[in-house]
Motif scaffolding. Structure first.
Motif, PDB file in Angstrom:
ATOM      1  N   TYR A  94      13.242  57.385  93.545  1.00  0.00           N
ATOM      2  CA  TYR A  94      12.743  56.623  94.691  1.00  0.00           C
ATOM      3  C   TYR A  94      13.531  55.338  94.864  1.00  0.00           C
ATOM      4  CZ  TYR A  94       8.609  59.603  94.239  1.00  0.00           C
ATOM      5  OH  TYR A  94       7.755  60.672  94.153  1.00  0.00           O
ATOM      6  N   CYS A  95      13.904  55.071  96.083  1.00  0.00           N
ATOM      7  CA  CYS A  95      14.473  53.788  96.440  1.00  0.00           C
ATOM      8  C   CYS A  95      13.325  52.821  96.710  1.00  0.00           C
ATOM      9  CB  CYS A  95      15.322  53.963  97.700  1.00  0.00           C
ATOM     10  SG  CYS A  95      15.992  52.454  98.404  1.00  0.00           S
ATOM     11  N   ALA A  96      13.465  51.582  96.267  1.00  0.00           N
ATOM     12  CA  ALA A  96      12.389  50.620  96.443  1.00  0.00           C
ATOM     13  C   ALA A  96      12.938  49.256  96.841  1.00  0.00           C
ATOM     14  CB  ALA A  96      11.583  50.494  95.148  1.00  0.00           C
ATOM     15  N   GLY A  97      12.126  48.523  97.580  1.00  0.00           N
ATOM     16  CA  GLY A  97      12.479  47.171  97.983  1.00  0.00           C
ATOM     17  C   GLY A  97      11.403  46.194  97.549  1.00  0.00           C
ATOM     18  N   GLU A  98      11.833  45.050  97.049  1.00  0.00           N
ATOM     19  CA  GLU A  98      10.916  44.028  96.563  1.00  0.00           C
ATOM     20  C   GLU A  98      10.819  42.912  97.603  1.00  0.00           C
ATOM     21  OE1 GLU A  98      12.320  41.238  93.530  1.00  0.00           O
ATOM     22  OE2 GLU A  98      10.720  42.001  92.230  1.00  0.00           O
ATOM     23  N   ARG A  99       9.656  42.307  97.722  1.00  0.00           N
ATOM     24  CA  ARG A  99       9.508  41.180  98.637  1.00  0.00           C
ATOM     25  C   ARG A  99       8.631  40.106  98.013  1.00  0.00           C
ATOM     26  NH1 ARG A  99       4.914  40.435 101.924  1.00  0.00           N
ATOM     27  NH2 ARG A  99       3.270  41.997 101.581  1.00  0.00           N
ATOM     28  N   GLU A 100       8.759  38.925  98.514  1.00  0.00           N
ATOM     29  CA  GLU A 100       7.914  37.832  98.042  1.00  0.00           C
ATOM     30  C   GLU A 100       6.541  37.947  98.695  1.00  0.00           C
ATOM     31  OE1 GLU A 100      11.322  34.398  97.181  1.00  0.00           O
ATOM     32  OE2 GLU A 100       9.591  33.985  98.452  1.00  0.00           O
ATOM     33  N   ILE A 101       5.513  37.770  97.873  1.00  0.00           N
ATOM     34  CA  ILE A 101       4.151  37.879  98.400  1.00  0.00           C
ATOM     35  C   ILE A 101       3.426  36.554  98.338  1.00  0.00           C
ATOM     36  CG2 ILE A 101       3.969  40.326  97.860  1.00  0.00           C
ATOM     37  CD1 ILE A 101       2.323  39.559  95.390  1.00  0.00           C
ATOM     38  N   GLY A 102       4.164  35.502  97.939  1.00  0.00           N
ATOM     39  CA  GLY A 102       3.584  34.171  97.921  1.00  0.00           C
ATOM     40  C   GLY A 102       3.394  33.635  96.514  1.00  0.00           C
ATOM     41  N   ALA A 103       3.325  32.316  96.416  1.00  0.00           N
ATOM     42  CA  ALA A 103       3.100  31.629  95.130  1.00  0.00           C
ATOM     43  C   ALA A 103       4.142  32.014  94.092  1.00  0.00           C
ATOM     44  CB  ALA A 103       1.689  31.925  94.609  1.00  0.00           C
ATOM     45  N   GLY A 104       5.343  32.329  94.549  1.00  0.00           N
ATOM     46  CA  GLY A 104       6.419  32.653  93.622  1.00  0.00           C
ATOM     47  C   GLY A 104       6.380  34.060  93.065  1.00  0.00           C
ATOM     48  N   PHE A 105       5.446  34.869  93.548  1.00  0.00           N
ATOM     49  CA  PHE A 105       5.336  36.245  93.058  1.00  0.00           C
ATOM     50  C   PHE A 105       6.081  37.214  93.971  1.00  0.00           C
ATOM     51  CE2 PHE A 105       2.507  35.714  89.573  1.00  0.00           C
ATOM     52  CZ  PHE A 105       1.770  34.585  89.876  1.00  0.00           C
ATOM     53  N   ARG A 106       6.571  38.272  93.356  1.00  0.00           N
ATOM     54  CA  ARG A 106       7.251  39.326  94.094  1.00  0.00           C
ATOM     55  C   ARG A 106       6.646  40.663  93.714  1.00  0.00           C
ATOM     56  NH1 ARG A 106      13.621  37.424  93.557  1.00  0.00           N
ATOM     57  NH2 ARG A 106      13.340  35.409  94.589  1.00  0.00           N
ATOM     58  N   ARG A 107       6.775  41.595  94.648  1.00  0.00           N
ATOM     59  CA  ARG A 107       6.170  42.899  94.418  1.00  0.00           C
ATOM     60  C   ARG A 107       7.033  43.955  95.075  1.00  0.00           C
ATOM     61  NH1 ARG A 107       0.359  42.805  96.600  1.00  0.00           N
ATOM     62  NH2 ARG A 107       1.401  43.203  98.589  1.00  0.00           N
ATOM     63  N   TRP A 108       7.103  45.127  94.428  1.00  0.00           N
ATOM     64  CA  TRP A 108       7.826  46.259  95.007  1.00  0.00           C
ATOM     65  C   TRP A 108       6.926  46.902  96.061  1.00  0.00           C
ATOM     66  CZ3 TRP A 108      12.860  46.891  93.905  1.00  0.00           C
ATOM     67  CH2 TRP A 108      13.346  46.269  92.745  1.00  0.00           C
ATOM     68  N   ASP A 109       7.154  46.511  97.303  1.00  0.00           N
ATOM     69  CA  ASP A 109       6.257  46.913  98.388  1.00  0.00           C
ATOM     70  C   ASP A 109       6.797  48.006  99.281  1.00  0.00           C
ATOM     71  OD1 ASP A 109       4.218  44.084  99.560  1.00  0.00           O
ATOM     72  OD2 ASP A 109       4.004  45.478  97.878  1.00  0.00           O
ATOM     73  N   TYR A 110       8.101  48.229  99.236  1.00  0.00           N
ATOM     74  CA  TYR A 110       8.714  49.191 100.147  1.00  0.00           C
ATOM     75  C   TYR A 110       9.259  50.367  99.346  1.00  0.00           C
ATOM     76  CZ  TYR A 110       8.638  44.917 102.930  1.00  0.00           C
ATOM     77  OH  TYR A 110       8.245  43.772 103.558  1.00  0.00           O
ATOM     78  N   TRP A 111       8.953  51.588  99.839  1.00  0.00           N
ATOM     79  CA  TRP A 111       9.332  52.785  99.089  1.00  0.00           C
ATOM     80  C   TRP A 111       9.893  53.844 100.021  1.00  0.00           C
ATOM     81  CZ3 TRP A 111       9.095  52.786  93.848  1.00  0.00           C
ATOM     82  CH2 TRP A 111       8.356  51.768  93.247  1.00  0.00           C
ATOM     83  N   GLY A 112      10.903  54.555  99.518  1.00  0.00           N
ATOM     84  CA  GLY A 112      11.385  55.719 100.220  1.00  0.00           C
ATOM     85  C   GLY A 112      10.539  56.919  99.876  1.00  0.00           C
ATOM     86  N   GLN A 113      10.901  58.058 100.449  1.00  0.00           N
ATOM     87  CA  GLN A 113      10.107  59.270 100.254  1.00  0.00           C
ATOM     88  C   GLN A 113      10.465  59.996  98.959  1.00  0.00           C
ATOM     89  OE1 GLN A 113      12.756  59.060 102.110  1.00  0.00           O
ATOM     90  NE2 GLN A 113      13.956  60.915 101.715  1.00  0.00           N
ATOM     91  N   GLY A 114      11.583  59.623  98.367  1.00  0.00           N
ATOM     92  CA  GLY A 114      11.999  60.237  97.117  1.00  0.00           C
ATOM     93  C   GLY A 114      12.987  61.367  97.326  1.00  0.00           C
ATOM     94  N   THR A 115      13.859  61.541  96.348  1.00  0.00           N
ATOM     95  CA  THR A 115      14.820  62.640  96.383  1.00  0.00           C
ATOM     96  C   THR A 115      14.887  63.262  94.985  1.00  0.00           C
ATOM     97  OG1 THR A 115      17.090  63.268  96.985  1.00  0.00           O
ATOM     98  CG2 THR A 115      16.824  61.145  95.894  1.00  0.00           C
ATOM     99  N   GLN A 116      14.882  64.577  94.942  1.00  0.00           N
ATOM    100  CA  GLN A 116      14.843  65.289  93.659  1.00  0.00           C
ATOM    101  C   GLN A 116      16.232  65.348  93.040  1.00  0.00           C
ATOM    102  OE1 GLN A 116      12.114  66.831  91.968  1.00  0.00           O
ATOM    103  NE2 GLN A 116      13.636  67.026  90.329  1.00  0.00           N
ATOM    104  N   VAL A 117      16.286  65.013  91.764  1.00  0.00           N
ATOM    105  CA  VAL A 117      17.495  65.191  90.958  1.00  0.00           C
ATOM    106  C   VAL A 117      17.141  66.124  89.811  1.00  0.00           C
ATOM    107  CG1 VAL A 117      19.123  64.079  89.399  1.00  0.00           C
ATOM    108  CG2 VAL A 117      18.504  62.963  91.557  1.00  0.00           C
ATOM    109  N   THR A 118      17.891  67.212  89.698  1.00  0.00           N
ATOM    110  CA  THR A 118      17.661  68.189  88.640  1.00  0.00           C
ATOM    111  C   THR A 118      18.959  68.381  87.874  1.00  0.00           C
ATOM    112  OG1 THR A 118      15.988  69.335  89.979  1.00  0.00           O
ATOM    113  CG2 THR A 118      16.911  70.521  88.087  1.00  0.00           C
ATOM    114  N   VAL A 119      18.875  68.194  86.556  1.00  0.00           N
ATOM    115  CA  VAL A 119      20.049  68.335  85.704  1.00  0.00           C
ATOM    116  C   VAL A 119      19.817  69.513  84.763  1.00  0.00           C
ATOM    117  CG1 VAL A 119      21.597  67.213  84.079  1.00  0.00           C
ATOM    118  CG2 VAL A 119      20.425  65.848  85.823  1.00  0.00           C
ATOM    119  N   SER A 120      20.691  70.495  84.841  1.00  0.00           N
ATOM    120  CA  SER A 120      20.559  71.680  84.004  1.00  0.00           C
ATOM    121  C   SER A 120      21.427  71.542  82.755  1.00  0.00           C
ATOM    122  CB  SER A 120      20.966  72.916  84.790  1.00  0.00           C
ATOM    123  OG  SER A 120      22.329  72.835  85.167  1.00  0.00           O
ATOM    124  N   SER A 121      20.930  72.144  81.682  1.00  0.00           N
ATOM    125  CA  SER A 121      21.661  72.043  80.404  1.00  0.00           C
ATOM    126  C   SER A 121      22.693  73.148  80.269  1.00  0.00           C
ATOM    127  CB  SER A 121      20.670  72.107  79.254  1.00  0.00           C
ATOM    128  OG  SER A 121      19.925  73.300  79.320  1.00  0.00           O
TER     129      SER A 121
END
Length: 121
Positions: A94-121
């Motif tokens: 998932y791709c994510a974006g962080e933003r300031e929510i006030g009082a010096g705090f930040r939160r990961w508030d923005y999210w993509g839909q996700g992309t599957q990664v599969t690694v075979s042995s």
């Protein structure tokens, strides 16, 4: 609002490489940092790598030396270059974006839909 759209996931063999992209649109000025999270089945979502607006990066210990996060501010695009892939890297990323929510705090508030990664042995 902010929209994040990932691309580039898929199937790779162990030892191979994949490159993920995340295109950001909308109120991107709100984003203070961007990152990649991943979640495997039955696991908690974990931060893989993050990059600040100033270009500082940090990585999970499990991917250090193998993954590289970067961003193209002109294109509002985030990347994750994944090399030397291992089966344990298999997850939804998932791709994510962080933003300031006030009082010096930040939160990961923005999210993509996700992309599957599969690694075979």
């Amino acid at each position: 609002q902010v929209q994040l759209v990932e691309s580039g996931g898929g199937l790779a063999q162990a030892g191979g490489s994949l490159r993920l992209s995340c295109a950001a649109s909308g109120s991107t000025f709100r984003i203070t940092a961007m990152g990649w999270y991943r979640q495997a089945p039955s696991n908690k979502r974990e931060l893989v790598a993050a990059i600040t607006s100033g270009g500082s990066t940090n990585y999970a210990d499990s991917v250090k030396g193998r993954f590289t996060i970067s961003r193209d501010n002109a294109k509002n695009t985030l990347y994750l270059q994944m090399n030397s892939l291992k089966p344990e890297d298999t997850a939804v990323y998932y791709c994510a974006g962080e933003r300031e929510i006030g009082a010096g705090f930040r939160r990961w508030d923005y999210w993509g839909q996700g992309t599957q990664v599969t690694v075979s042995s």
